[in-house]
Write an enzyme that holds these catalytic residues in place. Structure first.
Site, short mmCIF file in Angstrom:
data_model
loop_
_atom_site.label_atom_id
_atom_site.label_comp_id
_atom_site.label_asym_id
_atom_site.label_seq_id
_atom_site.Cartn_x
_atom_site.Cartn_y
_atom_site.Cartn_z
N SER A 64 11.89 40.83 -35.06
CA SER A 64 11.41 41.78 -34.06
C SER A 64 11.33 41.19 -32.65
O SER A 64 12.34 40.77 -32.09
CB SER A 64 10.06 42.33 -34.52
OG SER A 64 9.66 43.40 -33.72
N ASP A 278 14.07 44.52 -32.23
CA ASP A 278 14.68 45.28 -33.34
C ASP A 278 14.53 46.78 -33.14
O ASP A 278 14.76 47.57 -34.06
CB ASP A 278 14.12 44.84 -34.70
CG ASP A 278 12.63 45.15 -34.85
OD1 ASP A 278 11.94 45.33 -33.82
OD2 ASP A 278 12.14 45.19 -35.99
N GLU A 370 0.38 52.41 -31.51
CA GLU A 370 -0.37 51.24 -31.06
C GLU A 370 -0.11 51.12 -29.57
O GLU A 370 0.93 51.57 -29.07
CB GLU A 370 0.11 49.98 -31.79
CG GLU A 370 -0.26 49.97 -33.26
CD GLU A 370 0.09 48.66 -33.93
OE1 GLU A 370 -0.85 47.94 -34.31
OE2 GLU A 370 1.27 48.35 -34.07
N ALA A 371 -1.03 50.48 -28.85
CA ALA A 371 -0.85 50.32 -27.41
C ALA A 371 0.46 49.60 -27.09
O ALA A 371 1.07 49.81 -26.04
CB ALA A 371 -2.04 49.55 -26.83
N ARG A 497 -11.77 39.83 -32.56
CA ARG A 497 -11.26 39.95 -33.93
C ARG A 497 -10.32 38.77 -34.23
O ARG A 497 -9.63 38.29 -33.32
CB ARG A 497 -10.53 41.28 -34.16
CG ARG A 497 -9.33 41.51 -33.27
CD ARG A 497 -8.56 42.77 -33.65
NE ARG A 497 -7.77 42.61 -34.85
CZ ARG A 497 -6.51 42.15 -34.87
NH1 ARG A 497 -5.90 41.79 -33.74
NH2 ARG A 497 -5.86 42.05 -36.01
N PRO A 498 -10.29 38.33 -35.47
CA PRO A 498 -9.35 37.26 -35.81
C PRO A 498 -7.94 37.84 -35.87
O PRO A 498 -7.74 38.96 -36.31
CB PRO A 498 -9.81 36.82 -37.20
CG PRO A 498 -10.54 37.99 -37.77
CD PRO A 498 -11.09 38.77 -36.62
N THR A 501 -2.08 36.98 -37.84
CA THR A 501 -0.88 36.17 -38.04
C THR A 501 -1.00 34.70 -37.63
O THR A 501 -0.21 33.87 -38.06
CB THR A 501 0.30 36.77 -37.23
OG1 THR A 501 -0.14 37.00 -35.88
CG2 THR A 501 0.75 38.10 -37.83
N ARG A 506 -8.79 37.01 -30.95
CA ARG A 506 -8.43 37.85 -29.80
C ARG A 506 -9.69 38.49 -29.23
O ARG A 506 -10.54 38.98 -29.96
CB ARG A 506 -7.43 38.91 -30.22
CG ARG A 506 -6.16 38.30 -30.81
CD ARG A 506 -5.03 39.31 -30.96
NE ARG A 506 -3.94 38.79 -31.77
CZ ARG A 506 -2.99 37.98 -31.31
NH1 ARG A 506 -2.99 37.59 -30.05
NH2 ARG A 506 -2.03 37.55 -32.12
#
Length: 533
Positions: A64, A278, A370-371, A497-498, A501, A506
């Protein structure tokens, strides 16, 4: 299962010592040279999954928006959706099994998932334009071959195109023809029908500059261009002829850096968009007369689509339930506009496309983005049947025309997954039909200033969250500190939040002015809630 053949082929695709990988929302993703064994084994897994569900399964070789030297692989389930979560676990087990455990691992998966090994298996394969992708897709084919599966290799395709093909195949052509021509014809026919109704004329309205991230999107848009109506004027930039994939260009680069990609010559008030590597994400942007850069992200795309669909649904006079699904990263202004002005219910879910897709399936019309620009619209079977019926049989002219527009929207939208090509055509059609300029679209609401940071940590699991990742549960006291900070500023909101990946945490914060954001984020870092150790 031919254990000798398995042993022989597996030795041609050896697993590097000590390497452990996890199948996540994006499948497996890492440096291309570490993926040969994973590709072979995902070929094996696709055959098992196909036998388990008695359907064609897809395998896409892509990383991606990652750098060109990375690669990855993700499996596509029968209706073009992402791999079922229970099989993500099997994918991880199979990828990490040592050579001598491979056959045993396959046997265990077959037992747990009730795989009938005597069933036929069929797999569709696609790949992006990375230098490593062709060789890696050959490794996938080896895996399919060992377990006696049939395959069709589509070669170079966008990720959404492969999702589309898998869905077409498993619906016996109800969703469309499982060929690239079928995809181009279905989308371009729906787009042409839609813009026939548009009153706006003039080149500027239909003229669009597209940054293709030096990826597969350029190749496929070039193939599709002859299918477009003559009014659709597109110019491709970063088409892969000279630049590196995703390097200083593409949707992710533009969104993160809030500036135009390299290689795209922007003039004031021109409409521009970027695909990712992608072509499953898209974002729009423009430069105003003063040279200021304006980003139009997934939140504003969802809003534009929602405005249009809500108007059409009101015209057809049906009580179809519509909702928008967002994540915690959605700008507060978009949520407020959708709920308070547009009166459309908004639902917040955990980060990750599979969570948004799943929630959107609960409504007659579920819009999710998603943003970062990945999103689509889902129509329930009942809603689709009703709309197609009205388009054919409704006596009232206005209602029938609105139903026809909705029918064309259903055909133009790739409901299997976020699709930059499809989303671009949806946006272009809506702008033309509503005679909106990019500036007018941007002015629907004003984004609250926001900052997104990532902090390197030793162990991201220390932080646990609830309420769609908007509130921290652990470590104790962290959420109270965030609440105390948020209280000090107008229209403010913040969460940590963790990452799903990598070992980072974050931090997201928004407030009514940029200065207040800076203060909040600086205070939060200084408060010692996130230490680098």
């Amino acid at each position: 299962m031919d254990s000798e053949a398995l042993k022989k082929y597996s030795s041609l695709h050896p697993k590097p010592a000590g390497l452990t990988l996890q199948y996540g929302t994006a499948g497996f993703r890492t440096k291309a040279e570490q993926l040969d064994h994973v590709m072979f084994r995902m070929g094996l897994l696709a055959v098992l999954r196909s036998k388990a569900v008695a359907s064609t399964i897809g395998i896409m070789v892509t990383a991606s928006h990652n750098p060109e030297e990375d690669n990855g692989v993700k499996l596509v389930d029968p209706l073009g959706e992402m791999l079922h979560p229970s099989w993500e676990e099997y994918a991880t087990q199979l990828a990490n099994a040592e050579e001598n455990e491979l056959q045993q691992t396959i046997t265990v998966i077959c037992q747990k998932a009730a795989v009938n090994q005597h069933k036929d298996a069929s797999v569709f394969i696609g790949r992006d334009t990375r230098p490593s992708s062709e060789k890696l897709s050959q490794s996938v084919i080896d895996g399919i071959f060992v377990l006696g599966g049939q395959y069709h290799d589509y070669g170079l395709v966008t990720t959404p195109q492969l999702h589309y093909m898998v869905c077409c195949q498993n619906t016996q052509g109800q969703y469309g023809k499982a060929t690239l021509e079928g995809y181009y014809e279905k989308l371009s026919k729906a787009f042409t029908e839609l813009i026939k109704q548009s009153s706006s004329s003039g080149e500027s309205q239909k003229h669009l500059k597209i940054d293709c991230a030096n990826g597969i999107g350029a190749l496929k848009l070039s193939e599709m261009e002859p299918y477009f109506p003559k009014e659709m004027l597109i110019q491709l930039y970063n088409d892969g002829t000279k630049g590196k994939l995703n390097h200083l260009c593409g949707a992710d680069f533009v969104k993160v850096h809030q500036k135009p990609p390299r290689g795209l010559d922007m003039k004031p008030n021109e409409r521009c968009c970027s695909f990712d590597g992608d072509a499953d994400r898209i974002i729009y942007y423009y430069q105003d007369a003063t040279g200021l850069f304006h980003l139009i992200d997934g939140d504003k795309i969802a809003t534009l689509i929602s405005i249009f669909l809500k108007e059409l649904l009101a015209k057809v006079g049906q009580t179809l339930k519509m909702a928008v699904v967002q994540t915690a990263y959605a700008n507060g202004s978009s949520t407020r506009y959708l709920e308070e002005t547009l009166k459309v219910p908004v639902h917040c879910v955990k980060t990750g496309v599979k969570h948004l897709h799943h929630k959107a399936q609960e409504f007659d019309v579920g819009v999710y983005f998603e943003a970062n620009g990945h999103g689509t619209v889902l129509f329930s079977k009942a809603a689709e049947t009703k709309i197609r019926e009205l388009a054919k049989e409704e006596k009232d002219n206005e209602k029938r025309e609105a139903a026809k527009m909705l029918e064309n929207m259903i055909d133009l939208i790739n409901q299997t997954v976020g699709d930059a090509v499809s989303d671009m055509l949806v946006i272009e059609a809506i702008l033309a039909l509503k005679s909106l300029t990019v500036q007018q679209w941007d002015a629907v609401y004003t984004d609250l200033p926001n900052r997104l940071l990532k902090i390197q940590v030793a162990d991201r699991r220390v932080i646990d969250t609830t309420d769609a990742e908007r509130r921290a549960v652990t470590p104790p006291g962290l959420q109270e500190k965030i609440d105390a900070l948020v209280k000090k500023y107008k229209l403010s909101r913040a969460f940590v939040r963790p990452s799903g990946t990598e070992d980072v945490v974050r931090i997201y914060a928004e407030a009514d002015t940029q200065n207040r954001i800076a203060e909040a984020v600086d205070t939060k870092e200084a408060a010692g809630t996130h230490k680098h150790d």
